[in-house]
Enzyme design. Structure first.
Site, PDB file in Angstrom:
ATOM      1  N   SER A 180     -13.703  30.483  47.525  1.00  0.00           N
ATOM      2  CA  SER A 180     -11.743  30.021  47.105  1.00  0.00           C
ATOM      3  C   SER A 180     -11.706  29.448  45.636  1.00  0.00           C
ATOM      4  CB  SER A 180     -11.395  29.689  47.876  1.00  0.00           C
ATOM      5  OG  SER A 180     -11.601  28.481  47.682  1.00  0.00           O
ATOM      6  N   HIS A 208      -8.925  34.700  51.824  1.00  0.00           N
ATOM      7  CA  HIS A 208      -9.082  35.241  50.073  1.00  0.00           C
ATOM      8  C   HIS A 208      -9.856  37.235  50.650  1.00  0.00           C
ATOM      9  CE1 HIS A 208      -7.938  32.018  48.381  1.00  0.00           C
ATOM     10  NE2 HIS A 208      -8.694  31.120  49.210  1.00  0.00           N
ATOM     11  N   LYS A 239      -1.762  34.180  52.716  1.00  0.00           N
ATOM     12  CA  LYS A 239      -2.220  34.419  51.363  1.00  0.00           C
ATOM     13  C   LYS A 239      -1.625  35.869  50.883  1.00  0.00           C
ATOM     14  CE  LYS A 239      -5.484  31.098  51.283  1.00  0.00           C
ATOM     15  NZ  LYS A 239      -4.976  30.328  50.729  1.00  0.00           N
TER      16      LYS A 239
END
Ligand code: PMP
Length: 391
Positions: A180, A208, A239
């Site tokens: 990340s 991610h 996300k």
């Protein structure tokens, strides 16, 4: 009220060093541009990779869910808080990730904590990349299992750890899929090869990578064509999916086990209808609007190349996370403040989130950014970078 002077002392030290940070409230929705202190600035700090936080289909799904099912669920999942839409989302996620089953947790953070603390005992050992996310580290801290940390993406060190742990009942290798803070991708093919050689389990945290890598954003496992060879895939719904939550995709056995033993799952109230319905719609969007991911990668190349051309150190990023490494912590925050003054919101990130001396301004482009916005951002990076002697 008295009592917290010992904490205030530490905060005062942070203020002296220039590392004390105030929260930055947004006065707008979460888009490519956001309003901060009454001023519109380009957003380069969010994880809203595909712009789904404000996607019309997600808004509509959330609104309809509130109208039909209300604002909350009133219970944890295992008592009275499982709605059919929770199971619909889980079935969709399992299908999306090509696994037998999936289970949603309140956040990505609690997913990692819940999975690791449930499945590891003192008879087992966990082998973890040194740069894994805090939620993995904390999840490991909650266990009484053996533990080994291998050097970041160092496959020789991982193999050494596997050789040294042959006496344990189970060995679990755990890694972020995309790291990340640096944006590099874990060497999953080699990890799988080693896991198969030493009969270890693998857990990948694709927070991610979901919505970013692989077909329709299925993540790193799919990106490397390793479907069926990674035992546990963790993802986040907060996300690229644009909403809130985390999930684990795996075998039916593991999911059944977590329903009985995953503590955050067992003891915390389930997601409200609006969240769940928006997540379901987000998966539909991933499947039906692949052009969003293409745009994300196009924007990624544009910003990355621009930053490199300007002479910034962007580390080893391979994804839309592009760190601009500054080094000194106070300078990192000064840089971030200057960027904000010049119309770009790019947060400074320093110790303990990253190692001491590796402070950085972390940028994340989204599919929503226009090239003009990104060029404007590059101009601001150039101006602020030159003024502070970073380039
Ligand atoms: N894993 C990684 C690698 C992350 O970057 C994050 C988010 N900071 C999480 C897990 C936690 O996800 P969430 O924000 O959904 O709790």
């Amino acid at each position: 009220m008295k009592g917290f002077e010992y904490l205030q002392e530490e905060l005062n030290e942070m203020k002296q060093k220039g590392t004390f940070r105030k929260l930055v409230p947004l006065e707008s929705d979460q888009s490519s541009k956001v309003k901060i202190n009454g001023k519109e600035v380009i957003q380069l700090s969010s994880n809203n990779y595909l712009g789904l936080t404000t996607h019309p289909r997600l808004r509509k799904a959330a609104l309809e869910a509130v109208e039909h099912y209300g604002a909350g669920t009133g219970s944890v999942r295992t008592i009275a808080g499982t709605f059919s839409m929770h199971e619909e989302l889980e079935q969709k996620l399992a299908k999306f990730k090509h696994t037998e089953a999936a289970l949603v947790f309140q956040s990505g953070f609690t997913t990692n904590q819940g999975v690791l603390s449930a499945i590891l005992t003192p008879e087992d050992v966990v082998i973890s990349d040194e740069l894994n996310h805090a939620s993995i580290i904390d999840g490991i801290r909650l266990t009484k299992s053996g533990r080994k940390v291998y050097k970041h993406v160092d496959m020789e060190d991982l193999e050494k750890a596997l050789q040294e742990t042959q006496n344990y009942r189970k060995r679990l290798i755990v890694t972020d899929g995309v790291f990340s803070m640096d944006g590099n991708i874990a060497p999953l093919p080699k990890i799988v090869e080693l896991a198969e050689k030493y009969d270890a389990l693998i857990m990948v945290d694709d927070a991610h990578a979901s919505g970013v890598l692989g077909k329709n954003g299925r993540g790193t496992v799919n990106h490397f064509d390793l479907d069926g060879r990674v035992h546990i895939q963790v993802g986040t719904l907060s996300k690229a999916v644009g909403v809130l939550g985390g999930y684990v995709a795996s075998t039916q056995t593991l999911i059944d086990y977590l329903i009985h033993k995953g503590r955050p799952f067992l003891f915390s109230t389930s997601h409200p209808p609006a969240v769940t319905a928006a997540c379901i719609e987000a998966i539909n969007v991933l499947l039906e609007e692949p052009e969003l991911i293409e745009k994300l990668w196009d924007n990624t190349s544009f910003l990355k190349e621009g930053l490199l051309k300007l002479g910034f150190n962007t580390g080893h990023s391979q994804t839309p996370i592009t760190p601009v490494i500054v080094g000194d912590e106070a300078l990192t925050h000064q840089f971030s403040d200057k960027l904000l003054e010049y119309g770009v919101f790019a947060q400074g990130i320093a110790f303990p989130t990253v190692a001491k001396g590796l402070g950085r301004v972390r940028t994340i482009v989204t599919a929503e950014h226009s090239k003009e916005e990104l060029q404007q951002a590059l101009n601001s990076f150039e101006k602020a970078g030159k003024e502070l002697g970073i380039i």
